[in-house]
Design a protein around this motif. Structure first.
Motif, PDB file in Angstrom:
ATOM      1  N   ARG A  88      80.475  24.375  41.146  1.00 44.52           N
ATOM      2  CA  ARG A  88      79.617  23.812  42.196  1.00 44.52           C
ATOM      3  C   ARG A  88      79.108  24.914  43.129  1.00 44.52           C
ATOM      4  O   ARG A  88      77.938  24.910  43.521  1.00 44.52           O
ATOM      5  CB  ARG A  88      80.373  22.744  42.982  1.00 44.52           C
ATOM      6  CG  ARG A  88      80.524  21.422  42.254  1.00 44.52           C
ATOM      7  CD  ARG A  88      81.006  20.319  43.181  1.00 44.52           C
ATOM      8  NE  ARG A  88      82.367  20.547  43.630  1.00 44.52           N
ATOM      9  CZ  ARG A  88      83.441  20.106  43.007  1.00 44.52           C
ATOM     10  NH1 ARG A  88      83.326  19.410  41.879  1.00 44.52           N
ATOM     11  NH2 ARG A  88      84.655  20.342  43.492  1.00 44.52           N
ATOM     12  N   THR A  99      76.454  26.945  41.271  1.00 43.18           N
ATOM     13  CA  THR A  99      75.197  26.193  41.147  1.00 43.18           C
ATOM     14  C   THR A  99      74.474  26.125  42.484  1.00 43.18           C
ATOM     15  O   THR A  99      73.246  26.282  42.555  1.00 43.18           O
ATOM     16  CB  THR A  99      75.479  24.770  40.624  1.00 43.18           C
ATOM     17  OG1 THR A  99      76.137  24.852  39.360  1.00 43.18           O
ATOM     18  CG2 THR A  99      74.182  23.984  40.467  1.00 43.18           C
ATOM     19  N   ARG A 136      64.411  18.288  27.571  1.00 48.32           N
ATOM     20  CA  ARG A 136      64.853  18.216  28.961  1.00 48.32           C
ATOM     21  C   ARG A 136      64.555  19.538  29.662  1.00 48.32           C
ATOM     22  O   ARG A 136      64.882  20.607  29.149  1.00 48.32           O
ATOM     23  CB  ARG A 136      66.352  17.928  28.974  1.00 48.32           C
ATOM     24  CG  ARG A 136      66.944  17.780  30.361  1.00 48.32           C
ATOM     25  CD  ARG A 136      68.368  17.283  30.255  1.00 48.32           C
ATOM     26  NE  ARG A 136      69.009  17.195  31.549  1.00 48.32           N
ATOM     27  CZ  ARG A 136      70.132  16.534  31.759  1.00 48.32           C
ATOM     28  NH1 ARG A 136      70.721  15.914  30.751  1.00 48.32           N
ATOM     29  NH2 ARG A 136      70.662  16.488  32.956  1.00 48.32           N
ATOM     30  N   THR A 184      63.051  21.351  39.658  1.00 47.95           N
ATOM     31  CA  THR A 184      63.961  20.589  38.815  1.00 47.95           C
ATOM     32  C   THR A 184      65.410  20.971  39.110  1.00 47.95           C
ATOM     33  O   THR A 184      65.690  22.069  39.593  1.00 47.95           O
ATOM     34  CB  THR A 184      63.668  20.845  37.327  1.00 47.95           C
ATOM     35  OG1 THR A 184      63.659  22.261  37.090  1.00 47.95           O
ATOM     36  CG2 THR A 184      62.337  20.255  36.913  1.00 47.95           C
ATOM     37  N   THR A 210      69.794  20.452  37.780  1.00 51.90           N
ATOM     38  CA  THR A 210      70.622  20.419  36.576  1.00 51.90           C
ATOM     39  C   THR A 210      70.714  19.016  35.991  1.00 51.90           C
ATOM     40  O   THR A 210      71.042  18.863  34.814  1.00 51.90           O
ATOM     41  CB  THR A 210      72.037  20.928  36.894  1.00 51.90           C
ATOM     42  OG1 THR A 210      72.579  20.181  37.993  1.00 51.90           O
ATOM     43  CG2 THR A 210      72.015  22.405  37.273  1.00 51.90           C
ATOM     44  N   ASP A 211      70.419  18.001  36.804  1.00 47.88           N
ATOM     45  CA  ASP A 211      70.475  16.626  36.313  1.00 47.88           C
ATOM     46  C   ASP A 211      69.095  16.029  36.066  1.00 47.88           C
ATOM     47  O   ASP A 211      68.974  14.829  35.812  1.00 47.88           O
ATOM     48  CB  ASP A 211      71.246  15.749  37.294  1.00 47.88           C
ATOM     49  CG  ASP A 211      70.645  15.773  38.702  1.00 47.88           C
ATOM     50  OD1 ASP A 211      69.753  16.616  38.953  1.00 47.88           O
ATOM     51  OD2 ASP A 211      71.082  14.969  39.549  1.00 47.88           O
ATOM     52  N   SER A 212      68.041  16.844  36.130  1.00 47.31           N
ATOM     53  CA  SER A 212      66.688  16.341  35.870  1.00 47.31           C
ATOM     54  C   SER A 212      66.557  15.986  34.392  1.00 47.31           C
ATOM     55  O   SER A 212      66.971  16.753  33.521  1.00 47.31           O
ATOM     56  CB  SER A 212      65.640  17.401  36.236  1.00 47.31           C
ATOM     57  OG  SER A 212      65.629  17.641  37.624  1.00 47.31           O
ATOM     58  N   VAL A 213      65.975  14.834  34.117  1.00 48.82           N
ATOM     59  CA  VAL A 213      65.851  14.383  32.733  1.00 48.82           C
ATOM     60  C   VAL A 213      64.399  14.376  32.255  1.00 48.82           C
ATOM     61  O   VAL A 213      64.144  14.143  31.076  1.00 48.82           O
ATOM     62  CB  VAL A 213      66.455  12.973  32.560  1.00 48.82           C
ATOM     63  CG1 VAL A 213      67.947  13.008  32.812  1.00 48.82           C
ATOM     64  CG2 VAL A 213      65.783  11.965  33.488  1.00 48.82           C
ATOM     65  N   ASP A 221      61.024  14.858  37.387  1.00 51.85           N
ATOM     66  CA  ASP A 221      62.250  14.348  38.004  1.00 51.85           C
ATOM     67  C   ASP A 221      62.815  15.476  38.858  1.00 51.85           C
ATOM     68  O   ASP A 221      63.466  16.386  38.350  1.00 51.85           O
ATOM     69  CB  ASP A 221      63.241  13.932  36.918  1.00 51.85           C
ATOM     70  CG  ASP A 221      64.522  13.335  37.481  1.00 51.85           C
ATOM     71  OD1 ASP A 221      64.522  12.933  38.662  1.00 51.85           O
ATOM     72  OD2 ASP A 221      65.513  13.270  36.731  1.00 51.85           O
ATOM     73  N   TYR A 257      64.735  17.637  42.026  1.00 52.22           N
ATOM     74  CA  TYR A 257      66.113  17.769  42.507  1.00 52.22           C
ATOM     75  C   TYR A 257      66.330  17.057  43.845  1.00 52.22           C
ATOM     76  O   TYR A 257      65.447  17.032  44.702  1.00 52.22           O
ATOM     77  CB  TYR A 257      66.442  19.255  42.646  1.00 52.22           C
ATOM     78  CG  TYR A 257      67.803  19.558  43.213  1.00 52.22           C
ATOM     79  CD1 TYR A 257      68.961  19.217  42.529  1.00 52.22           C
ATOM     80  CD2 TYR A 257      67.925  20.191  44.446  1.00 52.22           C
ATOM     81  CE1 TYR A 257      70.210  19.496  43.052  1.00 52.22           C
ATOM     82  CE2 TYR A 257      69.175  20.480  44.973  1.00 52.22           C
ATOM     83  CZ  TYR A 257      70.318  20.133  44.265  1.00 52.22           C
ATOM     84  OH  TYR A 257      71.548  20.416  44.792  1.00 52.22           O
TER      85      TYR A 257
END
Length: 214
Positions: A40, A43, A151, A178, A180-183, A187, A189
């Motif tokens: 974490r 990131t 992705r 974007t 790390t969870d953008s799909v 999408d 951040y």
């Protein structure tokens, strides 16, 4: 002769199975706590670098627009907003944009006979070009633009533009990016919303570039 006394104690210096299990359990618990926290933190530091890069790239984009404004012919009618608008609604590094491409035939309708001769990237020494910390690629690299095939990687910068219809129409420019969870391609951040472009209130959670009157 003195009698031999037995204490019943095992003098072996080795660890018992129970001790090994306890130590192993403690190590596993520490790993389970420390490793995610370290990820974490790493990131989060990368997102900070993305924001720093956006602020720097935004300054270059404004300088690029101002240089073009100064190079206009007497009959050209462009204002600064026309140049900055030509950089918007695309990823930095995307093909056929003024971020990275400015062929001789590239012109704006407000300067039809005076083509743009260079891109924003050509203003910046290649050694100074900021890199996406998630991919390692220069933000001006065409390989860092999203192709829509899979992705998207985290950290891609997109200059979003929204017009606010007040007494004097005003254009707002913010970088969104974007995560790390953008799909999907749009999408964004955290609180930057979704869409092309996102709503103005969501855009304001991104990195401010400029606010210009048309």
């Amino acid at each position: 002769m003195a009698p031999v006394t037995k204490t019943g104690r095992n003098d072996s210096s080795g660890f018992t199975l129970l001790e090994i299990i306890l130590v192993t359990g403690i190590i596993l618990v520490l790993v389970a706590v420390i490793v995610p926290q370290a990820i974490r933190i790493n990131t989060s530091s990368k997102y900070n670098l993305v924001q720093q890069a956006a602020a720097e790239i935004g300054k270059w984009g404004i300088e690029w627009g101002e240089r073009n404004l100064e190079s206009q012919n007497a009959d050209d009618t462009c204002v600064l907003n026309d140049y900055i608008s030509s950089l918007s609604d695309v990823y930095v590094g995307e093909d056929n944009t003024h971020w990275v491409d400015a062929p001789d035939e590239s012109s704006l309708s407000c300067r039809p006979d005076n083509p743009l001769l260079y891109s924003v990237a050509e203003m910046v020494d290649s050694a100074r070009q900021p890199r996406n910390p998630f991919t390692g690629l220069s933000y001006f690299s065409k390989n860092d633009g999203y192709e829509g095939e899979s992705r998207p990687p985290a950290g891609l910068l997109y200059l979003a533009r929204r017009e606010q219809n007040t007494t004097t129409p005003t254009h707002h420019y913010y970088f969104v990016y974007t995560g790390t969870d953008s799909v999907g391609a749009t999408d964004w951040y955290a609180g930057m919303g979704a869409g092309d472009p996102p709503e103005l209130e969501n855009m304001k959670n991104g990195i401010f570039m400029s606010r210009l009157v048309q």
